[in-house]
Each structure stands twice: as structure tokens, then as C-alpha cells.
Design an enzyme around this catalytic site. Structure first.
Site, PDB file in Angstrom:
ATOM      1  N   PRO A  83       0.824  -1.219   0.000  1.00 36.19           N
ATOM      2  CA  PRO A  83       0.000   0.000   0.000  1.00 36.19           C
ATOM      3  C   PRO A  83       0.852   1.260   0.000  1.00 36.19           C
ATOM      4  O   PRO A  83       1.778   1.403   0.802  1.00 36.19           O
ATOM      5  CB  PRO A  83      -0.805  -0.137   1.296  1.00 36.19           C
ATOM      6  CG  PRO A  83      -0.957  -1.607   1.471  1.00 36.19           C
ATOM      7  CD  PRO A  83       0.361  -2.183   0.997  1.00 36.19           C
ATOM      8  N   CYS A  84       0.542   2.151  -0.942  1.00 43.19           N
ATOM      9  CA  CYS A  84       1.404   3.314  -1.158  1.00 43.19           C
ATOM     10  C   CYS A  84       0.964   4.551  -0.387  1.00 43.19           C
ATOM     11  O   CYS A  84       1.694   5.529  -0.314  1.00 43.19           O
ATOM     12  CB  CYS A  84       1.465   3.641  -2.649  1.00 43.19           C
ATOM     13  SG  CYS A  84      -0.147   4.065  -3.376  1.00 43.19           S
ATOM     14  N   GLN A  85      -0.227   4.534   0.208  1.00 44.28           N
ATOM     15  CA  GLN A  85      -0.746   5.737   0.852  1.00 44.28           C
ATOM     16  C   GLN A  85       0.186   6.332   1.910  1.00 44.28           C
ATOM     17  O   GLN A  85       0.306   7.557   2.014  1.00 44.28           O
ATOM     18  CB  GLN A  85      -2.125   5.470   1.469  1.00 44.28           C
ATOM     19  CG  GLN A  85      -3.229   5.269   0.457  1.00 44.28           C
ATOM     20  CD  GLN A  85      -3.368   3.811   0.059  1.00 44.28           C
ATOM     21  OE1 GLN A  85      -2.462   3.017   0.255  1.00 44.28           O
ATOM     22  NE2 GLN A  85      -4.526   3.453  -0.484  1.00 44.28           N
ATOM     23  N   TYR A  87       3.277   6.645   1.917  1.00 43.67           N
ATOM     24  CA  TYR A  87       4.422   7.328   1.312  1.00 43.67           C
ATOM     25  C   TYR A  87       4.006   8.356   0.261  1.00 43.67           C
ATOM     26  O   TYR A  87       4.840   9.034  -0.318  1.00 43.67           O
ATOM     27  CB  TYR A  87       5.352   6.307   0.648  1.00 43.67           C
ATOM     28  CG  TYR A  87       5.653   5.100   1.500  1.00 43.67           C
ATOM     29  CD1 TYR A  87       6.279   5.233   2.730  1.00 43.67           C
ATOM     30  CD2 TYR A  87       5.305   3.823   1.075  1.00 43.67           C
ATOM     31  CE1 TYR A  87       6.552   4.130   3.523  1.00 43.67           C
ATOM     32  CE2 TYR A  87       5.581   2.703   1.856  1.00 43.67           C
ATOM     33  CZ  TYR A  87       6.202   2.864   3.085  1.00 43.67           C
ATOM     34  OH  TYR A  87       6.465   1.762   3.860  1.00 43.67           O
TER      35      TYR A  87
END
Length: 303
Positions: A83-85, A87
Site C-alpha cells: 500500500p502506497c498511501q 508514502y
């Protein structure tokens, strides 16, 4: 010729899996903790969906999966987009204790235990070795003898009508192979008009009768008036009268893309999880008074 057998972590509905399959890689399983992804993943990819959090998975389990699904001489691959949220630059409410930050470390743990022939990772463009989890990831690859390379790529350079920068990492333990992003050839850039102008016109409150995914989130009265007051083909909210503006927008020219329309002859904004909410970015249709729809962002060459 040896084939590559892969498992896709954080698979979601299977976007990464499908891309790898189209490239000739046999992704036979996807792992994700969200149960609602199962039907879509399995039907679109003809692969097994494992509904489990990576936190609860052991390297021994993954080794067993490979043992049951590969032939002698096959290569193995682990792919994953944690999950990129945590960063992301657009996440303005980052928490230092966001549990999702550690998922990249869990992916590192699995790779360290399994030691596949290939590793593929994708995440937001701002992720780098200043991030402690990414630094540990790179260090693990080095200690296990992987040749690796990472680079920020933009989807627009590869035939996708979207301005989407992402960091990609590739790694291999196969000494005779020379993996490099330099081997990837750029493609002719396409525009929004090239990929979605053929779709049936619809209204915000009147979905298509021919395609259940061709529907827009219904706008309330004030947002309908706002998009009607936004110039066609790339217009912004700067054209609105004061009565339509939010108080926070009246005196400050910030986040101008919010409530904006897309433009036919340009790229789409980066698609986010809230792309269907007209006010969350420049997601208004170039001509129709509505936001974006699911089947447009899932159209080939759009995402």
C-alpha cells in the site's frame, strides 16, 4: 525455455497479475487481505486468490506453494506493490504509526525467506533509500546476492493516457541475466481522446443501460452547478462565481486541479482511489457534466 512462475502480493483485484501474465509470466496466485477482491481476481486472471494478510504468511507457506506449482527448472518470482498511501505526496494526513508502512518490511521478510529467482516491486515515486523500510529492503537484496535496479517510470511514456509516475524495482539472483530498465522501449504518447472518446455519453444521474460499469457518481445540486460552470475541455474552478466557491478557495489559489475538467488533447491526472469523486482532483469529464467512471479508467491504454 524456462518459464517464470510468480506469486503476486498485495494483489487487489489483479492489475499487476494481469500485466505480468500479458508479459508471459505465469502468475498462479495472488495474496491480499481484502476478501471482496476474490471473484474479480480469479475470474479475470484464472489464478488462485489467497485471502490472507502478508503479516500472517510464512516463507515456508510460500515455498510450499511454489513446490506444488512449478516444474523442474522453472524460475520463481515474487511481485508486490505494498500500500502506497503512507508514502504518497497527496496523503496530507500521514501518521508516523501507520501500520501500512511496515508491510514493505513484511514483503522483505518473505523474500528473504523464500529467495525467489526474481523480485518485482512497485510503489510511489518518492520512495527512496532515505526511507528506513526501503533501505532495509535494498540491504536484504544485497546480502542475498541479488543484482537489482530501481527507477521512476511514467506510464505516459509507455502508451498509457495517464500522467502516473511510479518507482519500479527489479532484482534477480540469476547471474547470467542482465536486467535493466534500459531494455524497455518507450511508446508513442496517447491522449485522453484517443482512449475514451468512443464511450457512450451519459449523465451523472443516468447510467448506461448497456454497461453496468459505465456510471458516474451522482452529483448533489451544488456540485452539479459547479461543473456546469466549469469551462469545457480542461477548465478550472477559477471561472466560478464566488457563490460556488468553498470558503477555503476564495482567498487562496491552492489545489487548482480539484473540481477541474480533464482535457481531450492531454493526459489524465494520476488516478487515485477517489477518482470517481468529482471534487477529489481534476476528474471532471471534458464535456459532459459528470465525474469519471469505472470503465473509462479500466479501458486499455488508460491505466
Amino acid at each position: 525455455m524456462k518459464s517464470i512462475k510468480a506469486i503476486d502480493f498485495f494483489s487487489g483485484a489483479g492489475g499487476m497479475t494481469k500485466g505480468l501474465q500479458l508479459a508471459g509470466i505465469d502468475v498462479f496466485a495472488g495474496v491480499d487481505f481484502e476478501p471482496s477482491c476474490k471473484d474479480t481476481y480469479e475470474k479475470n486472471n484464472n489464478a488462485r486468490f489467497i485471502n490472507k494478510s502478508i503479516v500472517d504468511i510464512t516463507a515456508k507457506e510460500i515455498k510450499s506453494l511454489f513446490k506444488d506449482n512449478i516444474s523442474k527448472g522453472d524460475y520463481t518470482m515474487l511481485a508486490g506493490c505494498a500500500p502506497c498511501q503512507p508514502y504518497s505526496m497527496i496523503n496530507t494526513r500521514k501518521k508516523q504509526d501507520d501500520d501500512r508502512k511496515t508491510l514493505l518490511d513484511e514483503f522483505r521478510r518473505i523474500i528473504n525467506g523464500v529467495k525467489p529467482h526474481f523480485v518485482l516491486m512497485e510503489n510511489v515515486s518518492r520512495l527512496n533509500e532515505e526511507n528506513p523500510y526501503f533501505f532495509k529492503f535494498i540491504d536484504m537484496l544485497d546480502k542475498n546476492g541479488y543484482k537489482h535496479e530501481y527507477k521512476v517510470l511514467n506510464a505516459k511514456d509507455y502508451g498509457v493516457a495517464q500522467n502516473r509516475k511510479r518507482l519500479f524495482l527489479i532484482a534477480t539472483r540469476v547471474k547470467k541475466l542482465n536486467l535493466s530498465f534500459d531494455n524497455i522501449k518507450a511508446k508513442k504518447q496517447v491522449t485522453l481522446k484517443d482512449v475514451i472518446s468512443h464511450l457512450e455519453p451519459i449523465k451523472h444521474n443516468n447510467p448506461s443501460k448497456n454497461d453496468i460499469l459505465h456510471k458516474s457518481k451522482e452529483l448533489n445540486d451544488i456540485n452539479l452547478r459547479r461543473i456546469q460552470s466549469t469551462p469545457l475541455n480542461g477548465g478550472l474552478r477559477t471561472a466560478w462565481s464566488d457563490e460556488l466557491k468553498l470558503n477555503c478557495h476564495k482567498n487562496k489559489q491552492v489545489f487548482l486541479d480539484n473540481y477541474g475538467r480533464l482535457a481531450w488533447d492531454k493526459l489524465s491526472s494520476t488516478i487515485t482511489t477517489k477518482f470517481n469523486q468529482y471534487y477529489s482532483g481534476r476528474f471532471g469529464h471534458p464535456e459532459q457534466d459528470r465525474g469519471s467512471v469505472i470503465n473509462s479508467v479500466s479501458t486499455p491504454n488508460f491505466s
